[in-house]
Design an enzyme around this catalytic site. Structure first.
Site, mmCIF file in Angstrom:
data_model
loop_
_atom_site.group_PDB
_atom_site.id
_atom_site.type_symbol
_atom_site.label_atom_id
_atom_site.label_comp_id
_atom_site.label_asym_id
_atom_site.label_seq_id
_atom_site.Cartn_x
_atom_site.Cartn_y
_atom_site.Cartn_z
ATOM 1 N N HIS A 148 0.819 -1.218 0.000
ATOM 2 C CA HIS A 148 0.000 0.000 0.000
ATOM 3 C C HIS A 148 0.856 1.273 0.000
ATOM 4 C CE1 HIS A 148 0.978 0.928 4.186
ATOM 5 N NE2 HIS A 148 1.048 -0.392 4.315
ATOM 6 N N HIS A 157 11.583 -0.961 -13.499
ATOM 7 C CA HIS A 157 11.400 -2.413 -13.613
ATOM 8 C C HIS A 157 11.549 -3.043 -12.229
ATOM 9 C CE1 HIS A 157 12.798 -6.488 -15.537
ATOM 10 N NE2 HIS A 157 11.732 -6.623 -14.765
HETATM 11 C C1 ACO Z 1 12.479 -11.897 -16.221
HETATM 12 C C2 ACO Z 1 13.909 -11.402 -15.988
HETATM 13 O O1 ACO Z 1 14.865 -11.998 -16.402
HETATM 14 S S1 ACO Z 1 14.044 -9.952 -15.131
HETATM 15 C C3 ACO Z 1 15.788 -9.668 -14.916
HETATM 16 C C4 ACO Z 1 16.266 -10.060 -13.533
HETATM 17 N N1 ACO Z 1 17.725 -9.823 -13.448
HETATM 18 C C5 ACO Z 1 18.298 -9.313 -12.379
HETATM 19 O O2 ACO Z 1 17.657 -9.049 -11.382
HETATM 20 C C6 ACO Z 1 19.784 -9.059 -12.491
HETATM 21 C C7 ACO Z 1 20.333 -8.252 -11.343
HETATM 22 N N2 ACO Z 1 21.768 -8.051 -11.543
HETATM 23 C C8 ACO Z 1 22.692 -8.277 -10.568
HETATM 24 O O3 ACO Z 1 22.387 -8.667 -9.444
HETATM 25 C C9 ACO Z 1 24.155 -8.000 -10.998
HETATM 26 O O4 ACO Z 1 24.962 -8.942 -10.339
HETATM 27 C C10 ACO Z 1 24.574 -6.551 -10.616
HETATM 28 C C11 ACO Z 1 23.899 -5.584 -11.604
HETATM 29 C C12 ACO Z 1 24.184 -6.173 -9.223
HETATM 30 C C13 ACO Z 1 26.077 -6.362 -10.625
HETATM 31 O O5 ACO Z 1 26.606 -6.702 -11.839
HETATM 32 P P1 ACO Z 1 28.164 -6.383 -12.097
HETATM 33 O O6 ACO Z 1 28.451 -4.942 -11.850
HETATM 34 O O7 ACO Z 1 28.458 -6.909 -13.456
HETATM 35 O O8 ACO Z 1 28.912 -7.159 -10.945
HETATM 36 P P2 ACO Z 1 29.887 -8.415 -11.062
HETATM 37 O O9 ACO Z 1 29.170 -9.580 -11.637
HETATM 38 O O10 ACO Z 1 31.164 -7.942 -11.709
HETATM 39 O O11 ACO Z 1 30.174 -8.743 -9.538
HETATM 40 C C14 ACO Z 1 31.019 -7.921 -8.735
HETATM 41 C C15 ACO Z 1 31.021 -8.491 -7.332
HETATM 42 O O12 ACO Z 1 29.734 -8.248 -6.732
HETATM 43 C C16 ACO Z 1 29.124 -9.469 -6.345
HETATM 44 N N3 ACO Z 1 27.705 -9.367 -6.667
HETATM 45 C C17 ACO Z 1 27.149 -9.084 -7.875
HETATM 46 N N4 ACO Z 1 25.815 -9.052 -7.781
HETATM 47 C C18 ACO Z 1 25.511 -9.312 -6.496
HETATM 48 C C19 ACO Z 1 24.286 -9.415 -5.802
HETATM 49 N N5 ACO Z 1 23.114 -9.228 -6.428
HETATM 50 N N6 ACO Z 1 24.330 -9.686 -4.473
HETATM 51 C C20 ACO Z 1 25.503 -9.871 -3.837
HETATM 52 N N7 ACO Z 1 26.707 -9.803 -4.458
HETATM 53 C C21 ACO Z 1 26.712 -9.508 -5.772
HETATM 54 C C22 ACO Z 1 29.825 -10.548 -7.181
HETATM 55 O O13 ACO Z 1 29.744 -11.795 -6.546
HETATM 56 C C23 ACO Z 1 31.218 -9.999 -7.272
HETATM 57 O O14 ACO Z 1 31.875 -10.261 -6.056
HETATM 58 P P3 ACO Z 1 33.456 -10.588 -6.014
HETATM 59 O O15 ACO Z 1 34.124 -9.339 -6.547
HETATM 60 O O16 ACO Z 1 33.715 -10.846 -4.574
HETATM 61 O O17 ACO Z 1 33.646 -11.755 -6.910
#
Ligand code: ACO
Length: 226
Positions: A148, A157
């Site tokens: 709410h 998104h």
């Molecule tokens: C229907 C559908 O498909 S809808 C789409 C749904 N998709 C999503 O929600 C995708 C969300 N994207 C993420 O979570 C991505 O990991 C992002 C955007 C947060 C980060 O991406 P990048 O900047 O490329 O990070 P990268 O993969 O290089 O990781 C960097 C560090 O952060 C960590 N990390 C990345 N994402 C996360 C996360 N969500 N939670 C915790 N740690 C994370 C990695 O493990 C890595 O750690 P390390 O350096 O110790 O190895």
């Protein structure tokens, strides 16, 4: 495209939809429109002319050129998952807001006491509770819960399985990653990226990348609008 049949349209529910975009997100929108028993007249896409057995209508340049012939005859949806690309196409094709429709899965629960603006898509098993406002061209993805008194901006998104507690706001263009939880009365800024599985306990400023449990700011000054 034969628009003669459309001159006979009398019921708003009969107005056919046209999708802009033909990727994975667009496939889900096709399913929703089918569930809603809406007609789909075809799609525009810059790279692909074959999609879900729908009529290909051309590129976004073609749409720009021919848009007068579509105005008032169809509802458009920009069927693109990326928030920045969705906004870029919106600006490029420059259709008036009344040209856009919504796609709302019949198996979502949407309180009657909310507002959802044009171009927004609500997927299966979404819950939107009372006194919430959802902006234009946003995506409430499968199974997300928007409690709410939320204020969700334009071109947002909310990924599958996110839970936003009451009185939370999300600014324009922000992407909340899959399975994120957010406590009540939080302000999440514009053009932010929140990583998958985050737990948001504090406000998040504009143009930041955050993730983790609890979510922490990992990068500032990102501009995912570009
Ligand atoms: C229907 C559908 O498909 S809808 C789409 C749904 N998709 C999503 O929600 C995708 C969300 N994207 C993420 O979570 C991505 O990991 C992002 C955007 C947060 C980060 O991406 P990048 O900047 O490329 O990070 P990268 O993969 O290089 O990781 C960097 C560090 O952060 C960590 N990390 C990345 N994402 C996360 C996360 N969500 N939670 C915790 N740690 C994370 C990695 O493990 C890595 O750690 P390390 O350096 O110790 O190895």
């Amino acid at each position: 495209m034969d628009s003669k049949a459309n001159s006979l349209l009398t019921d708003e529910n009969d107005i056919p939809y046209i999708l802009i975009g033909a990727g994975g997100h667009a496939k889900v929108i096709v399913d929703i429109l089918n569930e809603e028993k809406k007609k789909i007249a075809g799609f525009f896409d810059d790279n692909k002319s074959d999609f879900e057995n729908l009529e290909y209508l051309g590129t976004t340049d073609d749409l720009l050129e021919k848009k007068a012939e579509y105005t008032g005859q169809y509802y458009f949806i920009i069927a693109i998952g990326s928030c920045s690309r969705r906004k870029a196409i919106y600006i490029k094709v420059n259709l008036t807001d009344d040209c856009y429709g919504t796609a709302i899965h019949p198996k979502s629960y949407i309180s009657k006491n909310i507002k959802i603006a044009e171009g927004t898509v609500v997927m299966a098993n979404v819950v939107v509770n009372s006194s919430t406002t959802i902006g234009k061209h946003s995506i409430l993805n499968s199974g997300s819960v928007i409690e709410h008194d939320n204020d969700i901006g334009d071109f947002v998104h909310i990924s599958p399985g996110c839970n936003l507690a009451g009185e939370t706001s999300v600014g324009e263009g922000t992407h909340i990653g899959i399975g994120t939880n957010c406590i009540q009365q939080i302000n999440i800024g514009s053009w932010c990226n929140v990583g998958a599985g985050s737990v948001i306990l504090k406000d998040i400023p504009d143009n930041t990348l955050s993730y983790g449990v609890p979510a922490k700011i990992r990068k500032e000054g990102i501009n995912c609008e570009l």
